[in-house]
Design a protein around this motif. Structure first.
Motif, PDB file in Angstrom:
ATOM      1  N   GLY A   2       0.816  -1.197   0.000  1.00  0.00           N
ATOM      2  CA  GLY A   2       0.000   0.000   0.000  1.00  0.00           C
ATOM      3  C   GLY A   2       0.855   1.255   0.000  1.00  0.00           C
ATOM      4  O   GLY A   2       2.020   1.244   0.377  1.00  0.00           O
ATOM      5  N   VAL A   3       0.268   2.341  -0.447  1.00  0.00           N
ATOM      6  CA  VAL A   3       0.902   3.657  -0.370  1.00  0.00           C
ATOM      7  C   VAL A   3       0.141   4.454   0.675  1.00  0.00           C
ATOM      8  O   VAL A   3      -1.088   4.565   0.592  1.00  0.00           O
ATOM      9  CB  VAL A   3       0.877   4.370  -1.741  1.00  0.00           C
ATOM     10  N   ASP A 160      11.082   6.931   3.789  1.00  0.00           N
ATOM     11  CA  ASP A 160      10.657   6.019   2.729  1.00  0.00           C
ATOM     12  C   ASP A 160       9.561   6.672   1.894  1.00  0.00           C
ATOM     13  O   ASP A 160       8.571   7.181   2.437  1.00  0.00           O
ATOM     14  CB  ASP A 160      10.115   4.719   3.325  1.00  0.00           C
ATOM     15  N   VAL A 161       9.748   6.655   0.580  1.00  0.00           N
ATOM     16  CA  VAL A 161       8.747   7.158  -0.360  1.00  0.00           C
ATOM     17  C   VAL A 161       8.290   5.987  -1.220  1.00  0.00           C
ATOM     18  O   VAL A 161       9.114   5.291  -1.824  1.00  0.00           O
ATOM     19  CB  VAL A 161       9.327   8.288  -1.239  1.00  0.00           C
ATOM     20  N   ASN A 162       6.997   5.748  -1.254  1.00  0.00           N
ATOM     21  CA  ASN A 162       6.427   4.609  -1.982  1.00  0.00           C
ATOM     22  C   ASN A 162       5.756   5.063  -3.274  1.00  0.00           C
ATOM     23  O   ASN A 162       5.158   6.142  -3.333  1.00  0.00           O
ATOM     24  CB  ASN A 162       5.393   3.896  -1.112  1.00  0.00           C
ATOM     25  N   LEU A 163       5.844   4.218  -4.291  1.00  0.00           N
ATOM     26  CA  LEU A 163       5.135   4.426  -5.552  1.00  0.00           C
ATOM     27  C   LEU A 163       4.450   3.125  -5.932  1.00  0.00           C
ATOM     28  O   LEU A 163       5.045   2.047  -5.812  1.00  0.00           O
ATOM     29  CB  LEU A 163       6.074   4.836  -6.688  1.00  0.00           C
ATOM     30  N   ALA A 164       3.205   3.222  -6.363  1.00  0.00           N
ATOM     31  CA  ALA A 164       2.467   2.067  -6.876  1.00  0.00           C
ATOM     32  C   ALA A 164       1.821   2.484  -8.191  1.00  0.00           C
ATOM     33  O   ALA A 164       1.101   3.488  -8.249  1.00  0.00           O
ATOM     34  CB  ALA A 164       1.405   1.610  -5.884  1.00  0.00           C
ATOM     35  N   PHE A 183      -2.184   4.853 -13.900  1.00  0.00           N
ATOM     36  CA  PHE A 183      -2.341   5.617 -12.661  1.00  0.00           C
ATOM     37  C   PHE A 183      -1.180   5.264 -11.734  1.00  0.00           C
ATOM     38  O   PHE A 183      -0.896   4.079 -11.504  1.00  0.00           O
ATOM     39  CB  PHE A 183      -3.661   5.270 -11.966  1.00  0.00           C
ATOM     40  N   VAL A 184      -0.515   6.296 -11.217  1.00  0.00           N
ATOM     41  CA  VAL A 184       0.556   6.083 -10.252  1.00  0.00           C
ATOM     42  C   VAL A 184       0.205   6.823  -8.974  1.00  0.00           C
ATOM     43  O   VAL A 184      -0.130   8.021  -9.009  1.00  0.00           O
ATOM     44  CB  VAL A 184       1.917   6.580 -10.787  1.00  0.00           C
ATOM     45  N   LEU A 185       0.258   6.116  -7.860  1.00  0.00           N
ATOM     46  CA  LEU A 185       0.014   6.702  -6.548  1.00  0.00           C
ATOM     47  C   LEU A 185       1.342   6.781  -5.808  1.00  0.00           C
ATOM     48  O   LEU A 185       2.125   5.822  -5.824  1.00  0.00           O
ATOM     49  CB  LEU A 185      -0.970   5.857  -5.740  1.00  0.00           C
ATOM     50  N   THR A 186       1.611   7.904  -5.151  1.00  0.00           N
ATOM     51  CA  THR A 186       2.826   8.044  -4.371  1.00  0.00           C
ATOM     52  C   THR A 186       2.555   8.928  -3.161  1.00  0.00           C
ATOM     53  O   THR A 186       1.707   9.822  -3.209  1.00  0.00           O
ATOM     54  CB  THR A 186       3.988   8.620  -5.212  1.00  0.00           C
ATOM     55  N   ASP A 187       3.273   8.627  -2.075  1.00  0.00           N
ATOM     56  CA  ASP A 187       3.115   9.433  -0.861  1.00  0.00           C
ATOM     57  C   ASP A 187       4.196  10.510  -0.754  1.00  0.00           C
ATOM     58  O   ASP A 187       4.384  11.124   0.292  1.00  0.00           O
ATOM     59  CB  ASP A 187       3.105   8.544   0.388  1.00  0.00           C
ATOM     60  N   VAL A 188       4.915  10.750  -1.846  1.00  0.00           N
ATOM     61  CA  VAL A 188       5.968  11.766  -1.838  1.00  0.00           C
ATOM     62  C   VAL A 188       5.377  13.154  -1.604  1.00  0.00           C
ATOM     63  O   VAL A 188       4.237  13.442  -1.991  1.00  0.00           O
ATOM     64  CB  VAL A 188       6.750  11.736  -3.170  1.00  0.00           C
ATOM     65  N   GLN A 189       6.165  14.013  -0.978  1.00  0.00           N
ATOM     66  CA  GLN A 189       5.788  15.414  -0.793  1.00  0.00           C
ATOM     67  C   GLN A 189       6.481  16.217  -1.892  1.00  0.00           C
ATOM     68  O   GLN A 189       7.708  16.331  -1.916  1.00  0.00           O
ATOM     69  CB  GLN A 189       6.241  15.884   0.599  1.00  0.00           C
ATOM     70  N   ALA A 226       0.075  12.537  -5.744  1.00  0.00           N
ATOM     71  CA  ALA A 226       1.082  12.580  -4.676  1.00  0.00           C
ATOM     72  C   ALA A 226       0.463  13.261  -3.459  1.00  0.00           C
ATOM     73  O   ALA A 226       0.170  14.463  -3.500  1.00  0.00           O
ATOM     74  CB  ALA A 226       2.323  13.339  -5.147  1.00  0.00           C
ATOM     75  N   ASN A 227       0.265  12.502  -2.374  1.00  0.00           N
ATOM     76  CA  ASN A 227      -0.465  13.063  -1.227  1.00  0.00           C
ATOM     77  C   ASN A 227       0.427  13.583  -0.098  1.00  0.00           C
ATOM     78  O   ASN A 227      -0.073  14.127   0.892  1.00  0.00           O
ATOM     79  CB  ASN A 227      -1.464  12.036  -0.676  1.00  0.00           C
TER      80      ASN A 227
END
Length: 395
Positions: A2-3, A160-164, A183-189, A226-227
């Motif tokens: 998960g991201v 840690d930065v995740n990408l899915a 579609f790419v989801l990432t939690d990067v700022q 990116a959230n």
């Protein structure tokens, strides 16, 4: 994997067929910085037109995606249906309607099955979970034979930065964007300008370097959300160059892996082939030559037949519009040199090249000996099954 801050769900809504996943939802707990790249086809589906307008704000919180119907060439009714679907999900999620991105794939020219959306949205929202990413990848499939997902974790500033990433695409593939959704989801700022630049750069070197059949769809899009939940140091214009490059490289890796999955799953494909042209005057000329060869039906059928017919390759090059000297051209299949200075090297070379053609993955390497320009395009063979799949697509 998960991201952080994202949940997903998929249901069988009966949009076109019964008992198959065909409606997916991606949701961010908070509005996410979102960038998109869309089809260059003049004929654009209703969801594409809506998304382009909404993404001017650089934010989104949800993606509602369906298979079974493209909602393209459906007029004002199609636009109304898309907006209605958007409103259903925004109300169920209690978010602003403008924060919903829409994506559709399937048959062109048919109206959306609105009742299927009305009957399924509550179930779709109730099923949201961090664990359903693979199910959404399955729900967006049309003629795909396998779902396509990629995961990456990198470290930026000790976080840690995740990408899915997920994609669908099998036929009607030649971007400038290809029928593909990604579609790419990432939690990067990250700031919007940095995210958008990373996506545009990544797409130009991945999705825009593949072809299955030379057709560009009405619905193609790639979206990155990116959230910021990774809480890494901000990636913006003031960020250390190495941090910006680290994220760009990771995103491009995800996009490239998805792009190659699309080619490998090309309708009826049995081989994945890289066409690499070097020695051109300019990179642009190398790309045009490689793309012409990669899209040649005669070349692609020869790949399927495992026929080392290099004459088809050099003939395709000759109609590319790029000027070159045929008497200087070398052509190799992997490391097997087949043509030197525009002339074939005989039966022994052809026999060795034919052995290469029996592999599932190989490269055609073309050297013009005229400059430093070098580019590659990824394609597949053209089989009997491609014709069968597309002859029966609507039946």
């Amino acid at each position: 994997m998960g991201v952080k801050g994202f949940s997903t769900s998929a249901v069988a809504a009966g949009i076109r067929y019964a008992d198959r996943l065909d409606l997916g939802l991606i949701f961010s707990d908070t509005p996410a910085v979102t960038a998109g790249v869309f089809t260059t086809n003049q004929v654009k589906a209703a969801p594409v037109l809506i998304d382009v307008e909404r993404l001017k704000q650089g934010r989104a919180q949800a993606i509602l995606v369906n298979s079974g119907c493209a909602n393209a060439c459906t007029g004002e009714q199609g636009m109304d249906n898309a907006r209605h679907a958007s409103m259903l999900v925004s109300q169920a999620l209690n978010i602003q309607d403008v924060l919903v991105q829409l994506a559709s794939t399937g048959v062109i020219g048919e109206q959306l099955n609105v009742a299927a959306f009305e009957n399924s949205i509550n179930q779709l929202v109730a099923a949201l979970s961090p664990e359903n990413f693979e199910q959404v990848a399955q729900a967006i499939m049309t003629t795909d034979t396998v779902p396509k997902t990629v995961y990456r974790t990198i470290s930026i500033g000790g976080k840690d930065v995740n990408l899915a990433g997920m994609a669908k695409g099998s036929g009607m593939i030649m971007p400038n964007m290809a029928t593909m959704l990604a579609f790419v989801l990432t939690d990067v700022q990250i700031s919007f300008p940095e995210l958008h630049a990373a996506l545009v750069s990544g797409v130009s070197r991945t999705f825009n370097r593949i072809t299955v059949d030379g057709d560009t769809s009405t619905n193609d899009m790639a979206l990155v959300m990116a959230n910021g939940c990774a809480d890494n140091p901000w990636i913006d214009e003031d960020a250390p160059p190495q941090d910006r490059q680290l994220f760009r490289d990771a995103l491009e890796e995800v996009l490239r892996e998805l792009a190659l999955m699309i080619v490998a799953d090309g309708e009826g494909a049995t081989k994945t082939v890289t066409i690499r042209v070097c020695g051109a005057k300019e990179n642009e000329e190398a790309e045009r030559l490689a793309r012409t060869v990669a899209n040649s039906n005669l070349v692609k059928t020869a790949f399927f037949g495992e026929d080392a017919n290099w004459g088809r390759i050099i003939a395709a090059m000759g109609r590319s519009g790029v000027r070159f000297n045929p008497d200087k051209v070398d052509i190799a299949f992997n490391n097997v040199l087949l043509v030197k200075n525009g002339q074939g090297l005989g039966k022994e070379a052809e026999t060795a090249a034919t052995r290469v053609l029996k592999e599932k993955n190989f490269a055609v390497c073309i050297d013009l000996k005229d400059g430093a320009g070098c580019e590659e395009i990824h394609t597949c063979d053209f089989s009997i099954d491609y014709v069968k799949i597309n002859a029966n697509y609507r039946t």
